[in-house]
Write a protein that holds these residues in place. Structure first.
Motif, PDB file in Angstrom:
ATOM      1  N   GLY A 149       0.813  -1.210   0.000  1.00 31.39           N
ATOM      2  CA  GLY A 149       0.000   0.000   0.000  1.00 31.39           C
ATOM      3  C   GLY A 149       0.848   1.262   0.000  1.00 31.39           C
ATOM      4  O   GLY A 149       0.526   2.243  -0.680  1.00 31.39           O
ATOM      5  N   ALA A 150       1.946   1.236   0.755  1.00 30.20           N
ATOM      6  CA  ALA A 150       2.820   2.404   0.818  1.00 30.20           C
ATOM      7  C   ALA A 150       3.532   2.627  -0.511  1.00 30.20           C
ATOM      8  O   ALA A 150       3.743   3.773  -0.935  1.00 30.20           O
ATOM      9  N   THR A 151       3.886   1.546  -1.187  1.00 32.88           N
ATOM     10  CA  THR A 151       4.528   1.672  -2.506  1.00 32.88           C
ATOM     11  C   THR A 151       3.561   2.283  -3.509  1.00 32.88           C
ATOM     12  O   THR A 151       3.938   3.169  -4.294  1.00 32.88           O
ATOM     13  N   MET A 152       2.315   1.838  -3.496  1.00 38.29           N
ATOM     14  CA  MET A 152       1.310   2.428  -4.384  1.00 38.29           C
ATOM     15  C   MET A 152       1.115   3.913  -4.081  1.00 38.29           C
ATOM     16  O   MET A 152       0.980   4.743  -4.982  1.00 38.29           O
ATOM     17  N   LEU A 153       1.138   4.259  -2.802  1.00 34.73           N
ATOM     18  CA  LEU A 153       0.991   5.652  -2.398  1.00 34.73           C
ATOM     19  C   LEU A 153       2.164   6.478  -2.918  1.00 34.73           C
ATOM     20  O   LEU A 153       1.964   7.583  -3.457  1.00 34.73           O
ATOM     21  N   ALA A 154       3.383   5.973  -2.772  1.00 30.39           N
ATOM     22  CA  ALA A 154       4.569   6.689  -3.267  1.00 30.39           C
ATOM     23  C   ALA A 154       4.503   6.871  -4.780  1.00 30.39           C
ATOM     24  O   ALA A 154       4.869   7.932  -5.300  1.00 30.39           O
ATOM     25  N   MET A 155       4.017   5.865  -5.496  1.00 34.98           N
ATOM     26  CA  MET A 155       3.900   5.964  -6.956  1.00 34.98           C
ATOM     27  C   MET A 155       2.867   7.014  -7.356  1.00 34.98           C
ATOM     28  O   MET A 155       3.087   7.796  -8.281  1.00 34.98           O
ATOM     29  N   ARG A 156       1.731   7.029  -6.662  1.00 44.84           N
ATOM     30  CA  ARG A 156       0.710   8.048  -6.967  1.00 44.84           C
ATOM     31  C   ARG A 156       1.266   9.445  -6.690  1.00 44.84           C
ATOM     32  O   ARG A 156       1.018  10.386  -7.468  1.00 44.84           O
ATOM     33  N   ARG A 157       2.010   9.580  -5.609  1.00 45.85           N
ATOM     34  CA  ARG A 157       2.610  10.873  -5.286  1.00 45.85           C
ATOM     35  C   ARG A 157       3.627  11.289  -6.348  1.00 45.85           C
ATOM     36  O   ARG A 157       3.752  12.481  -6.676  1.00 45.85           O
ATOM     37  N   ALA A 158       4.376  10.327  -6.869  1.00 44.65           N
ATOM     38  CA  ALA A 158       5.353  10.630  -7.922  1.00 44.65           C
ATOM     39  C   ALA A 158       4.657  11.190  -9.158  1.00 44.65           C
ATOM     40  O   ALA A 158       5.124  12.166  -9.765  1.00 44.65           O
ATOM     41  N   ILE A 159       3.537  10.592  -9.527  1.00 46.49           N
ATOM     42  CA  ILE A 159       2.771  11.093 -10.681  1.00 46.49           C
ATOM     43  C   ILE A 159       2.263  12.497 -10.403  1.00 46.49           C
ATOM     44  O   ILE A 159       2.350  13.392 -11.248  1.00 46.49           O
ATOM     45  N   GLU A 160       1.743  12.705  -9.201  1.00 44.04           N
ATOM     46  CA  GLU A 160       1.211  14.022  -8.828  1.00 44.04           C
ATOM     47  C   GLU A 160       2.284  15.105  -8.851  1.00 44.04           C
ATOM     48  O   GLU A 160       1.997  16.274  -9.108  1.00 44.04           O
ATOM     49  N   MET A 161       3.526  14.728  -8.586  1.00 43.87           N
ATOM     50  CA  MET A 161       4.619  15.690  -8.530  1.00 43.87           C
ATOM     51  C   MET A 161       5.146  16.087  -9.911  1.00 43.87           C
ATOM     52  O   MET A 161       5.959  17.002 -10.029  1.00 43.87           O
ATOM     53  N   CYS A 162       4.695  15.404 -10.954  1.00 46.64           N
ATOM     54  CA  CYS A 162       5.118  15.766 -12.317  1.00 46.64           C
ATOM     55  C   CYS A 162       4.461  17.085 -12.731  1.00 46.64           C
ATOM     56  O   CYS A 162       3.231  17.203 -12.673  1.00 46.64           O
ATOM     57  N   ASP A 163       5.248  18.057 -13.159  1.00 44.63           N
ATOM     58  CA  ASP A 163       4.692  19.332 -13.623  1.00 44.63           C
ATOM     59  C   ASP A 163       3.799  19.119 -14.838  1.00 44.63           C
ATOM     60  O   ASP A 163       2.753  19.743 -14.982  1.00 44.63           O
ATOM     61  N   ILE A 164       4.262  18.266 -15.734  1.00 49.30           N
ATOM     62  CA  ILE A 164       3.465  17.882 -16.903  1.00 49.30           C
ATOM     63  C   ILE A 164       3.085  16.422 -16.706  1.00 49.30           C
ATOM     64  O   ILE A 164       3.949  15.544 -16.665  1.00 49.30           O
ATOM     65  N   LYS A 165       1.810  16.163 -16.556  1.00 52.41           N
ATOM     66  CA  LYS A 165       1.346  14.819 -16.219  1.00 52.41           C
ATOM     67  C   LYS A 165       1.412  13.887 -17.432  1.00 52.41           C
ATOM     68  O   LYS A 165       1.117  14.296 -18.560  1.00 52.41           O
TER      69      LYS A 165
END
Length: 260
Positions: A149-165
């Protein structure tokens, strides 16, 4: 021209050559009567062969992205993580959206390249990407959610941190990211088969290693700068001797703590 130059002068010239000039100088040096100059020609020829092999590898490494680009996706993000297995510290994920095959030499699965090369590539990857993001889930979130669950959370956060999605994502492994609407594709051993995932693996690994080195300055007796929180004998012995720190994953430490 070459026969009027000293060997060291020739060496100084070829050390500064661009690859497109190699063949011209290989031809000239091969015709030189001096054996030392012929050896320089041979060395430059080997360097050219090595570069061509690397170019072919990088072209192949972008084939998966190319496949999805041809299907109409323009912003493909590769995603990977670092730190699922350690006893301490966060899990870190990265998402990298690349330009159309930027041909970044030496990119590979972060585990297959040295720490020095990873650190050199870290800035180059960021500078050659359309966008990138890094997401972190700390040890408390790992204990609360479990490592998956924490890995999935980190991955979602990584996507959110992209300036251009990204409009499509490629994920290392066989587990899709839950709770996102983006189309996605899992890639087994993606960090060794796919450019954007390989780049993500490097950003994630370098970021996590840097964090663990900072923790090593705070918790000095644990050796985090060396083992990065993994369960080495040195680390386990330190836990038994000094106890746990605020960055240890308590859900990972059951058997170790029971043996105290």
């Amino acid at each position: 021209m070459m026969d009027k130059l000293k060997v060291q002068e020739i060496k100084n010239i070829i050390d500064k050559l661009e690859e497109k000039e190699y063949l011209k100088y290989i031809d000239m040096m091969s015709k030189d009567n001096r054996e030392s100059v012929k050896k320089l020609a041979l060395g430059l020829s080997k360097k050219l062969d090595k570069s061509r092999i690397e170019t072919e590898r990088l072209i192949k490494l972008f084939e998966i992205e190319e496949h999805f680009i041809e299907k109409g996706n323009t912003l493909i993000g590769g995603i990977d993580e670092a730190g699922r297995g350690p006893l301490a510290g966060p899990v870190v994920a990265a998402c990298v959206v690349l330009e159309k095959n930027p041909m970044i030499k030496k990119i590979n699965d972060s585990k297959k390249i040295s720490e020095k090369v990873r650190e050199e590539l870290f800035e180059e990857i960021k500078n050659n990407s359309i966008s990138y993001g890094i997401g972190i889930a700390d040890n408390n979130e790992i204990d609360s959610l479990n490592i998956y669950g924490a890995t999935m959370l980190a991955m979602r956060r990584a996507i959110e941190m992209c300036d251009i999605k990204p409009d499509f994502i490629l994920i290392d492994g066989n587990q899709a990211i839950k709770e996102i609407s983006l189309p996605q594709k899992t890639v087994i051993q993606g960090d060794a088969r796919c450019s954007s995932i390989a780049c993500a693996s490097i950003l994630a690994k370098v970021t996590r290693d840097s964090l663990m080195k900072e923790y090593a300055k705070i918790y000095k007796v644990y050796g985090f700068e060396k083992h990065k929180g993994y369960g080495t004998l040195e680390h386990v012995d330190a836990i038994r001797k000094f106890g746990v720190t605020p960055i240890h994953r308590m859900s990972f430490l059951g058997k170790i703590l029971e043996q105290n």
